[in-house]
Write a protein that holds these residues in place. Structure first.
Motif, PDB file in Angstrom:
ATOM      1  N   THR A   1      43.911  26.432  34.987  1.00 34.22           N
ATOM      2  CA  THR A   1      44.609  27.671  34.662  1.00 34.22           C
ATOM      3  C   THR A   1      44.029  28.878  35.402  1.00 34.22           C
ATOM      4  OG1 THR A   1      43.337  27.427  32.648  1.00 34.22           O
ATOM      5  CG2 THR A   1      45.726  27.197  32.473  1.00 34.22           C
ATOM      6  N   SER A   2      42.741  28.794  35.717  1.00 34.19           N
ATOM      7  CA  SER A   2      42.127  29.928  36.412  1.00 34.19           C
ATOM      8  C   SER A   2      42.648  30.055  37.834  1.00 34.19           C
ATOM      9  CB  SER A   2      40.600  29.758  36.412  1.00 34.19           C
ATOM     10  OG  SER A   2      40.090  29.928  37.702  1.00 34.19           O
ATOM     11  N   MET A   3      43.101  31.261  38.180  1.00 36.60           N
ATOM     12  CA  MET A   3      43.703  31.471  39.492  1.00 36.60           C
ATOM     13  C   MET A   3      42.736  31.229  40.640  1.00 36.60           C
ATOM     14  SD  MET A   3      46.838  31.960  39.651  1.00 36.60           S
ATOM     15  CE  MET A   3      47.143  32.713  41.258  1.00 36.60           C
ATOM     16  N   GLU A   4      41.478  31.593  40.425  1.00 36.22           N
ATOM     17  CA  GLU A   4      40.535  31.488  41.542  1.00 36.22           C
ATOM     18  C   GLU A   4      40.286  30.034  41.956  1.00 36.22           C
ATOM     19  OE1 GLU A   4      36.155  32.169  39.697  1.00 36.22           O
ATOM     20  OE2 GLU A   4      37.765  33.453  38.989  1.00 36.22           O
ATOM     21  N   ALA A   5      40.546  29.123  41.014  1.00 32.13           N
ATOM     22  CA  ALA A   5      40.331  27.715  41.329  1.00 32.13           C
ATOM     23  C   ALA A   5      41.554  27.073  41.973  1.00 32.13           C
ATOM     24  CB  ALA A   5      39.940  26.956  40.077  1.00 32.13           C
ATOM     25  N   LEU A   6      42.621  27.832  42.078  1.00 30.78           N
ATOM     26  CA  LEU A   6      43.867  27.277  42.604  1.00 30.78           C
ATOM     27  C   LEU A   6      43.665  26.733  44.023  1.00 30.78           C
ATOM     28  CD1 LEU A   6      46.579  27.153  41.112  1.00 30.78           C
ATOM     29  CD2 LEU A   6      47.375  28.969  42.614  1.00 30.78           C
ATOM     30  N   GLY A   7      44.124  25.520  44.227  1.00 25.49           N
ATOM     31  CA  GLY A   7      43.958  24.915  45.540  1.00 25.49           C
ATOM     32  C   GLY A   7      42.623  24.208  45.699  1.00 25.49           C
ATOM     33  N   ARG A   8      41.699  24.492  44.811  1.00 20.99           N
ATOM     34  CA  ARG A   8      40.391  23.845  44.889  1.00 20.99           C
ATOM     35  C   ARG A   8      39.986  23.200  43.576  1.00 20.99           C
ATOM     36  NH1 ARG A   8      36.334  27.956  47.691  1.00 20.99           N
ATOM     37  NH2 ARG A   8      35.234  26.054  48.168  1.00 20.99           N
ATOM     38  N   GLY A   9      40.665  23.591  42.513  1.00 18.69           N
ATOM     39  CA  GLY A   9      40.278  23.081  41.204  1.00 18.69           C
ATOM     40  C   GLY A   9      41.256  22.043  40.691  1.00 18.69           C
TER      41      GLY A   9
END
Ligand code: ADP
Ligand code: MG
Length: 350
Positions: A39-47
């Motif tokens: 759900t965290s945006m900063e992890a998008l594409g990597r999480g």
């Protein structure tokens, strides 16, 4: 809640996660998927999040490809790495995951579906194209291919023209057969005795050899009751380039490895040959993880010799070589346990 990250694994080692789509023949059981973007945006594409029994497990990788990522999307992210083999780097790309998670799809693609071809054919296409375009700058490249399989810690030559399965039988039974002894020379070149090495001039020639290797694998399958998912497939392209005007020389290697299925077999169900298989797969996959971990941590001792696979690839894993591991994940609920294991393997928590 667990939060695991491999981001401290710096240097020349990268880990990409790829989740395959739900398969079309699967919908009927309706159990749905357990994998999602965090759900965290900063992890998008990597999480990536995995929810199992109401518990959320979050992981972060250098890159995460979800179901919608095409073969082209994936190749775009690795084409530079492939390119570096032409610049003289030693490169290893692995596909790790349970059987059915998409390792072979990622590496080879879907037979008869050109737009779904995987990273082996795409890499070859790119390498031979680049070779052509570098001619005008004086670069002349020679390419050699070998393909082998490691099954029960035994090497099998997939390009040997005859009796390769008989060789397997013989070496399995300890009655001679080819030895395929691995040696590394002072220049960091690997020599496997008796292994067939073929000079190749085009991506088409390599495709032909890949087909032959696939046939050789399936012959072994029926004769030895072996499944390709129980062995490691190692494709090696050796590249040597000379620049005729500057006299520069480069020697690169591209290793593309479709690993044996990482699934844990139930202990009670494994006896005899099956148990031996399981033990040797576990041994080589955990050796691989040990080696990559030791390299990432820049430890003095790297245990290359603990398995055939790591010993074979030793010169291509250490030093200034480049390594990429794909962790392939099945999204279904029924695979949640194995998926969690794979994600943990890749982030080296277990
Ligand atoms: P593995 O080699 O890990 O056992 P496969 O590559 O054979 O798994 O994949 C299992 C099935 O899922 C195959 O039918 C394959 O074509 C399909 N598949 C895997 N990944 C994808 C994907 N990203 N998109 C579409 N189909 C896929
Ligand atoms: Mg496979």
């Amino acid at each position: 809640k667990l939060h695991n990250t491999i981001l401290e694994l710096k240097g020349n080692i990268r880990v990409f996660c790829r989740v395959r789509p739900l398969l079309p023949d699967y919908g009927s059981s309706g159990e749905g998927k357990v994998i999602s973007y965090p759900t965290s945006m900063e992890a998008l594409g990597r999480g990536i999040d995995l929810v199992q029994s109401g518990q959320k497990h979050s992981f972060t990788f250098d890159k995460v490809f979800m179901a919608e990522a095409s073969q082209e999307d994936v190749f775009e992210e690795i084409s530079q790495l492939v390119q570096s083999a032409l610049d003289g780097y030693k490169v290893c790309i692995f596909a790790y995951g349970q059987t059915g998670s998409g390792k072979t799809y990622t590496m080879m693609g879907k037979p008869g579906q050109p737009e779904q071809k995987g990273l082996i054919p795409r890499s070859l296409q790119q390498i031979f194209q680049t070779r052509q375009s570098l001619l005008s700058q004086g670069w002349k490249y020679e390419m050699q291919v070998s393909m082998l399989e490691i099954y029960n810690e035994t090497i099998r030559d997939l390009l040997s023209t005859n009796r390769s399965s008989l060789d397997l039988l013989r070496s399995e039974n300890g009655i001679g057969g080819k030895q395929y002894t691995i040696k590394h020379d002072a220049n960091g070149n690997t020599h496997v005795s008796d292994l067939t090495i073929v000079d190749v001039r085009s991506a088409r020639e390599v495709s032909y050899l890949l087909e032959r290797a696939a046939q050789s694998r399936s012959v072994g399958k029926t004769q030895m009751n072996e499944q390709s998912s129980r062995s490691h497939f190692v494709f090696t392209l050796r590249i040597s380039g000379v620049n005729e005007s500057t006299e520069q020389q480069v020697q690169g290697v591209l290793n593309l490895i479709d690993l044996a299925g990482s699934e844990r077999l139930s202990k009670s169900g494994s006896t005899g040959d099956r148990l031996k298989e399981t033990q040797s797969i576990n041994k080589s996959l955990s050796s691989l993880s040990d080696v990559i971990f030791a390299l990432a941590k820049k430890e003095d001792h790297v245990p290359f010799r603990n398995s055939k696979l790591t010993y074979l690839l030793q010169p291509c894993l250490g030093g200034d070589s480049k390594t990429l591991m794909f962790v392939n994940i099945s999204p279904e609920l029924s695979s949640a346990g194995e998926s969690l294991c794979s994600l943990r393997f890749a982030s080296r928590v277990n």
